[in-house]
Design an enzyme around this catalytic site. Structure first.
Site, PDB file in Angstrom:
ATOM      1  CE1 TYR A 163    -107.923  59.641 -21.468  1.00 40.40           C
ATOM      2  CE2 TYR A 163    -107.628  61.398 -23.074  1.00 40.40           C
ATOM      3  CZ  TYR A 163    -107.138  60.295 -22.398  1.00 40.40           C
ATOM      4  OH  TYR A 163    -105.863  59.846 -22.657  1.00 40.40           O
ATOM      5  CB  ILE A 211     -97.831  53.060 -23.580  1.00 38.68           C
ATOM      6  CG1 ILE A 211     -98.392  54.027 -24.626  1.00 38.68           C
ATOM      7  CG2 ILE A 211     -96.556  53.626 -22.934  1.00 38.68           C
ATOM      8  CD1 ILE A 211     -98.800  55.404 -24.099  1.00 38.68           C
ATOM      9  NE  ARG A 266    -104.848  66.278 -29.276  1.00 32.66           N
ATOM     10  CZ  ARG A 266    -105.419  65.085 -29.249  1.00 32.66           C
ATOM     11  NH1 ARG A 266    -104.771  64.025 -29.726  1.00 32.66           N
ATOM     12  NH2 ARG A 266    -106.628  64.936 -28.753  1.00 32.66           N
TER      13      ARG A 266
HETATM   14  P1  NAD Z   1    -104.137  51.066 -23.488  1.00 29.29           P
HETATM   15  O1  NAD Z   1    -105.617  51.091 -23.401  1.00 29.29           O
HETATM   16  O2  NAD Z   1    -103.514  50.234 -24.539  1.00 29.29           O
HETATM   17  O3  NAD Z   1    -103.505  50.654 -22.087  1.00 29.29           O
HETATM   18  C1  NAD Z   1    -104.114  50.897 -20.850  1.00 29.29           C
HETATM   19  C2  NAD Z   1    -104.034  49.621 -20.035  1.00 29.29           C
HETATM   20  O4  NAD Z   1    -104.570  49.892 -18.730  1.00 29.29           O
HETATM   21  C3  NAD Z   1    -104.877  48.478 -20.632  1.00 29.29           C
HETATM   22  O5  NAD Z   1    -104.093  47.321 -20.820  1.00 29.29           O
HETATM   23  C4  NAD Z   1    -105.975  48.237 -19.601  1.00 29.29           C
HETATM   24  O6  NAD Z   1    -106.359  46.876 -19.486  1.00 29.29           O
HETATM   25  C5  NAD Z   1    -105.304  48.749 -18.324  1.00 29.29           C
HETATM   26  N1  NAD Z   1    -106.295  49.142 -17.315  1.00 29.29           N
HETATM   27  C6  NAD Z   1    -107.302  50.040 -17.479  1.00 29.29           C
HETATM   28  N2  NAD Z   1    -108.026  50.107 -16.353  1.00 29.29           N
HETATM   29  C7  NAD Z   1    -107.464  49.248 -15.456  1.00 29.29           C
HETATM   30  C8  NAD Z   1    -107.769  48.877 -14.136  1.00 29.29           C
HETATM   31  N3  NAD Z   1    -108.829  49.386 -13.506  1.00 29.29           N
HETATM   32  N4  NAD Z   1    -106.981  47.986 -13.513  1.00 29.29           N
HETATM   33  C9  NAD Z   1    -105.917  47.435 -14.156  1.00 29.29           C
HETATM   34  N5  NAD Z   1    -105.576  47.746 -15.421  1.00 29.29           N
HETATM   35  C10 NAD Z   1    -106.348  48.646 -16.075  1.00 29.29           C
HETATM   36  O7  NAD Z   1    -103.669  52.596 -23.654  1.00 29.29           O
HETATM   37  P2  NAD Z   1    -102.232  53.202 -23.986  1.00 29.29           P
HETATM   38  O8  NAD Z   1    -102.291  53.830 -25.325  1.00 29.29           O
HETATM   39  O9  NAD Z   1    -101.186  52.234 -23.671  1.00 29.29           O
HETATM   40  O10 NAD Z   1    -102.196  54.424 -22.949  1.00 29.29           O
HETATM   41  C11 NAD Z   1    -101.568  54.347 -21.683  1.00 29.29           C
HETATM   42  C12 NAD Z   1    -101.715  55.681 -20.968  1.00 29.29           C
HETATM   43  O11 NAD Z   1    -101.211  56.752 -21.781  1.00 29.29           O
HETATM   44  C13 NAD Z   1    -103.161  56.050 -20.628  1.00 29.29           C
HETATM   45  O12 NAD Z   1    -103.189  56.660 -19.361  1.00 29.29           O
HETATM   46  C14 NAD Z   1    -103.539  57.070 -21.680  1.00 29.29           C
HETATM   47  O13 NAD Z   1    -104.524  57.968 -21.214  1.00 29.29           O
HETATM   48  C15 NAD Z   1    -102.207  57.749 -21.943  1.00 29.29           C
HETATM   49  N6  NAD Z   1    -102.162  58.315 -23.301  1.00 29.29           N
HETATM   50  C16 NAD Z   1    -101.788  57.553 -24.382  1.00 29.29           C
HETATM   51  C17 NAD Z   1    -101.739  58.146 -25.639  1.00 29.29           C
HETATM   52  C18 NAD Z   1    -101.252  57.413 -26.857  1.00 29.29           C
HETATM   53  O14 NAD Z   1    -100.896  58.072 -27.808  1.00 29.29           O
HETATM   54  N7  NAD Z   1    -101.202  56.086 -26.881  1.00 29.29           N
HETATM   55  C19 NAD Z   1    -102.115  59.480 -25.812  1.00 29.29           C
HETATM   56  C20 NAD Z   1    -102.521  60.206 -24.703  1.00 29.29           C
HETATM   57  C21 NAD Z   1    -102.525  59.615 -23.453  1.00 29.29           C
HETATM   58  N1  UDP Z   2    -110.798  59.891 -36.856  1.00 31.20           N
HETATM   59  C1  UDP Z   2    -111.285  59.741 -38.152  1.00 31.20           C
HETATM   60  N2  UDP Z   2    -111.670  58.502 -38.577  1.00 31.20           N
HETATM   61  C2  UDP Z   2    -111.583  57.395 -37.791  1.00 31.20           C
HETATM   62  C3  UDP Z   2    -111.079  57.541 -36.472  1.00 31.20           C
HETATM   63  C4  UDP Z   2    -110.694  58.805 -36.034  1.00 31.20           C
HETATM   64  O1  UDP Z   2    -111.389  60.723 -38.912  1.00 31.20           O
HETATM   65  O2  UDP Z   2    -111.932  56.300 -38.270  1.00 31.20           O
HETATM   66  C5  UDP Z   2    -110.313  61.223 -36.395  1.00 31.20           C
HETATM   67  C6  UDP Z   2    -110.864  61.730 -35.072  1.00 31.20           C
HETATM   68  O3  UDP Z   2    -112.102  62.390 -35.261  1.00 31.20           O
HETATM   69  C7  UDP Z   2    -109.750  62.675 -34.634  1.00 31.20           C
HETATM   70  C8  UDP Z   2    -108.479  62.013 -35.155  1.00 31.20           C
HETATM   71  O4  UDP Z   2    -108.911  61.106 -36.163  1.00 31.20           O
HETATM   72  O5  UDP Z   2    -109.906  63.921 -35.284  1.00 31.20           O
HETATM   73  C9  UDP Z   2    -107.660  61.263 -34.117  1.00 31.20           C
HETATM   74  O6  UDP Z   2    -108.472  60.347 -33.437  1.00 31.20           O
HETATM   75  P1  UDP Z   2    -107.972  59.320 -32.339  1.00 31.20           P
HETATM   76  O7  UDP Z   2    -109.081  58.379 -32.071  1.00 31.20           O
HETATM   77  O8  UDP Z   2    -106.691  58.713 -32.717  1.00 31.20           O
HETATM   78  O9  UDP Z   2    -107.753  60.164 -30.993  1.00 31.20           O
HETATM   79  P2  UDP Z   2    -107.408  61.666 -30.611  1.00 31.20           P
HETATM   80  O10 UDP Z   2    -106.163  62.065 -31.346  1.00 31.20           O
HETATM   81  O11 UDP Z   2    -108.577  62.511 -30.993  1.00 31.20           O
HETATM   82  O12 UDP Z   2    -107.208  61.600 -29.148  1.00 31.20           O
END
Ligand code: NAD
Ligand code: UDP
Length: 389
Positions: A185, A29, A341
């Site tokens: 989480y 992100i 969701r």
């Molecule tokens: P990501 O893992 O790609 O990015 C997280 C970044 O945080 C990584 O680059 C990692 O190196 C950095 N990081 C982690 N711990 C750190 C630390 N101690 N110090 C410095 N940097 C650190 O994940 P993302 O998909 O970009 O998600 C970003 C945020 O959005 C997270 O908080 C995640 O929980 C939330 N989120 C994302 C999704 C999604 O759909 N991508 C869904 C739900 C929640």
């Molecule tokens: N999942 C799957 N096969 C895979 C990886 C994930 O069937 O190889 C399923 C997982 O069990 C969940 C959904 O795909 O039901 C979405 O998983 P993701 O890891 O993207 O994260 P979540 O949406 O659960 O946070």
């Protein structure tokens, strides 16, 4: 973006250039948010992360039009005394840092809880003490399971949106038992949300909480054995992309019956920019950010990705593109799942007028085109491409 252009926000007020501390800027992100901010705004970014591979293209050359507006800090927020100074230097802190891959929740629950709660604490504290605005990334997983999932399978109420649509201000957070460590989480994210909310209520912290609903697109996670560990298990987009690139079967956990709504990263990032530039409308709010129109079961996602990838790569799909696997075998002990969701969009619509645009087919098309261009050759070169059996 020309610095002389006057930009106005949703209330017609001029948008002043900001200094933004982005923690976790090097992730999926963060990399898209950095690109958007640099391309479309005059804001400066203090980009903090332990890695910068995904934003290298933004840091490389001084001749780029945004030179001087992004500065990378290789910092681990677990233990670095520079954090408070960076927060003080900024107008706004955005915290994206987290362990956020489900395969870690039940296998590394301590790291997961520390990362999502303990490590976020100083960020919240320093923002509150220094009267700095905070946009904190939480997750749709704080909702846990839907109320509807506890109804009998044949209950007509399961079709009633009141039993499954997830609303920021009224839906409960429903997690499984403590042995189901999947919820480590969600629980840590929920507690940090409550803490931020309490800092707002008791100490006047200006905050916005974002709950992403499965944002997907280019640069998400890693392809195991190429730009991540061979044994690593990323989120579903990268798991399925990896299988397609290697001509392996896509694994459906527990039959792939869980449902998800997927939103294109580029749509979602627009919502975040609106939050950044409209503090009067975003402060004090929790926002679902997702696309309720893009709902599929995981099985349907696998089928659609298979079809799109075949079109993108020009290779025919396998005769049996998917295979079922138990969650115990795939994730190990303690896994559990969110059943469904669907985000309610009322609050983000009312406050920021934001709506997602991209259909699931279109977002998979552009994402899998990127995956193919980025990884197909590398996989072939490493001899990892298994020819069709
Ligand atoms: P990501 O893992 O790609 O990015 C997280 C970044 O945080 C990584 O680059 C990692 O190196 C950095 N990081 C982690 N711990 C750190 C630390 N101690 N110090 C410095 N940097 C650190 O994940 P993302 O998909 O970009 O998600 C970003 C945020 O959005 C997270 O908080 C995640 O929980 C939330 N989120 C994302 C999704 C999604 O759909 N991508 C869904 C739900 C929640
Ligand atoms: N999942 C799957 N096969 C895979 C990886 C994930 O069937 O190889 C399923 C997982 O069990 C969940 C959904 O795909 O039901 C979405 O998983 P993701 O890891 O993207 O994260 P979540 O949406 O659960 O946070």
């Amino acid at each position: 973006m020309a610095s002389s252009t006057v930009r106005i926000n949703l209330d017609g007020k001029p948008i002043n250039p900001l200094t933004i501390l982005m923690i976790g800027a090097g992730g999926f992100i963060g990399s898209h948010l950095c690109e958007k901010i640099l391309n479309e705004t005059p804001h400066k970014i203090l980009a903090l992360d332990v890695y910068n591979d995904k934003i290298k293209h933004l840091l490389e050359s001084d001749s780029l039009k945004w030179a001087g507006r992004i500065q990378f800090y290789r910092i681990n927020i677990k233990h670095d005394s520079r954090l408070e100074g960076l927060i003080k230097m900024s107008d706004l802190t955005i915290n994206l840092a987290a362990i956020c891959t489900p395969a870690d929740y039940n296998t590394r629950p301590l790291d997961t809880i520390y990362s999502n709660f303990i490590d976020a604490l100083p960020v919240v504290k320093y923002c509150s003490e220094n009267a700095k605005r905070l946009i904190h990334f939480s997750t749709c997983e704080v909702y846990g399971k839907t109320i509807g999932s506890f109804l009998p399978k044949d209950s007509p109420l399961r079709q009633d949106p009141a039993y499954y649509v997830l609303k920021e201000d009224t839906s409960p957070c429903i997690f499984g038992s403590i042995e189901k460590q999947r919820w480590s989480y969600a629980c840590a994210k929920q507690l940090i949300e409550r803490l931020i909310y309490a800092e707002g209520a008791e100490n006047g912290l200006e905050f916005t909480i974002v709950r992403p609903f499965n944002w997907i697109g280019p640069r998400m996670d890693f392809i195991p054995g190429v730009d991540g560990p061979s044994e690593g298990v990323p989120r579903v987009l990268a798991c399925f992309s990896n299988a397609l690139l290697r001509r392996e079967q896509l694994k459906l956990v527990d039959g792939g019956v869980s449902q998800r709504t997927f939103v294109y990263i580029k749509d979602a990032i627009e919502a975040v920019l609106l939050m950044i530039e409209n503090p009067d409308r975003a402060n004090g709010h929790i926002f679902n950010v997702g696309n309720p129109n893009n709902e599929v079961t995981v099985r349907q996602l696998a089928e659609m990705m298979t079809e799109v990838y075949s079109k993108v790569s020009g290779e025919p799909a396998l005769e049996q593109p998917t295979v079922d696997i138990s969650s115990k075998e795939f994730y190990g002990e303690g896994y559990d799942d969110s059943d469904k969701r669907i985000p309610d969009m009322t609050i983000i619509n009312k406050q920021l007028g934001w709506n997602p645009k991209t259909s699931l087919w279109d977002l998979l098309d552009s994402t899998l085109t990127y995956q193919h261009k980025t990884y197909a050759e590398a996989i072939k070169k490493r001899g990892l491409h298994v020819l069709a059996r």
